[in-house]
Design an enzyme around this catalytic site. Structure first.
Site, mmCIF file in Angstrom:
data_model
loop_
_atom_site.group_PDB
_atom_site.id
_atom_site.type_symbol
_atom_site.label_atom_id
_atom_site.label_comp_id
_atom_site.label_asym_id
_atom_site.label_seq_id
_atom_site.Cartn_x
_atom_site.Cartn_y
_atom_site.Cartn_z
ATOM 1 N N ARG A 172 0.818 -1.298 -0.025
ATOM 2 C CA ARG A 172 -0.072 -0.027 0.205
ATOM 3 C C ARG A 172 0.756 1.276 -0.042
ATOM 4 O O ARG A 172 0.688 2.174 -0.705
ATOM 5 C CB ARG A 172 -0.996 -0.025 1.297
ATOM 6 C CG ARG A 172 -1.820 -0.946 1.220
ATOM 7 C CD ARG A 172 -2.901 -1.301 2.625
ATOM 8 N NE ARG A 172 -3.903 0.075 2.347
ATOM 9 C CZ ARG A 172 -4.686 0.528 3.453
ATOM 10 N NH1 ARG A 172 -4.432 -0.116 4.557
ATOM 11 N NH2 ARG A 172 -5.421 1.583 3.353
ATOM 12 N N CYS A 231 -1.483 6.803 8.475
ATOM 13 C CA CYS A 231 -1.768 5.152 7.894
ATOM 14 C C CYS A 231 -2.721 5.448 6.940
ATOM 15 O O CYS A 231 -2.708 6.559 6.246
ATOM 16 C CB CYS A 231 -2.104 4.350 9.047
ATOM 17 S SG CYS A 231 -3.486 4.611 10.103
#
Length: 273
Positions: A172, A231
């Site tokens: 990611r 995040c």
């Protein structure tokens, strides 16, 4: 125990009834699963902290998937739970402390220092055959007095950070895949520390020396207090903040909006490997 980072199952078992406990179990893909699990069985005396309802504020479509609640709203929730400034609070989730770290950080955010995460979570507690309960304890509501919030940064200041640390999985971070948010990538210049690397195979945290070595390999000579963590939505980043605290590298900041807020404004720069 360290009243501001971790507590063992043995320590919590010896203080049941004296310490305040919160069940923070949460599944990103099944937002109601944690509450269902809590109703089925939880550590005796624990109350439930819902990630979407209690540990997040209203979503506008521009402020990320788990925006912070207004500090006064959060303080009101703590008041309804009967939390007092002098209480030792213990947070736990299913296993590795990722969701529990969100409440840990939020309590620190409003000045509550006596808060720790249960190392190994509910999985370790039940594996050891410790007691569970399905009843909901009642606590007398009070008036929680929160300090002025500190430790969070806004999207406007993120790029001014000397070091951005992304807690998402490496794929990611590289922008190769994005299973949750509509756009893959990262904030320019961000380095990667996958939060799952903070724990052992059984979900307990690695020892302080190992964590310190890991984080210093990323930080170099950078002051830990200058690090801004993010995040996908401001949850896993709290796990890295807790891990750095365990490692003796305190003072980092959280960008609570994280990637899900960042990409809501197409004028903000993005990066891929």
């Amino acid at each position: 125990m360290n009243g501001s980072t971790l507590v063992s199952t043995q320590e919590l078992a010896s203080r049941l009834g004296a310490w305040r406990v919160f069940d923070c179990r949460h599944d990103l893909m099944k937002p109601d699963l944690g509450a269902q699990q809590y109703r089925a069985a939880h550590i005796p005396g624990a109350l439930f902290a819902h990630m979407e309802h209690d540990l997040s504020g209203p979503k506008t479509g521009k402020n990320g998937r788990h925006p912070l609640p207004d500090p006064d709203v959060f303080a009101s929730w703590l008041s309804r739970q009967g939390i007092r400034r002098e209480d030792q609070v213990i947070c736990y989730d299913a296993v590795n402390g990722s969701a529990a770290a969100r409440l840990w950080w939020m309590l620190r955010w409003v000045g509550h220092e006596s808060v720790a995460v249960l190392d190994g979570g509910f999985a370790k507690w039940t594996k050891e055959g410790r007691p569970v309960d399905a009843s909901v304890s009642q606590f007398k509501p009070g008036l929680y007095s929160a300090s002025k919030p500190s430790g969070a940064v806004s999207a406007d200041t993120v790029l001014k950070s000397p070091l951005l640390l992304d807690a998402r999985a490496p794929a990611r971070w590289r922008g190769e895949q994005e299973p949750i948010d509509p756009i893959a990538g990262r904030i320019p210049g961000a380095r990667n520390r996958f939060s799952a690397e903070n724990v052992n195979a059984d979900g307990t945290f690695k020892d302080a020396a190992s964590l310190k070595k890991d984080f210093l390999s990323i930080l170099g000579n950078q002051d830990p207090a200058d690090v801004v963590h993010y995040c996908g939505s401001g949850v896993a980043a709290c796990h890295n903040l807790l891990a750095m605290e365990i490692a003796g590298l305190p003072g980092g900041k959280l960008y609570p909006g994280s990637w899900s807020e960042w990409i809501a404004d197409p004028s903000r720069p993005q990066e891929k490997s």
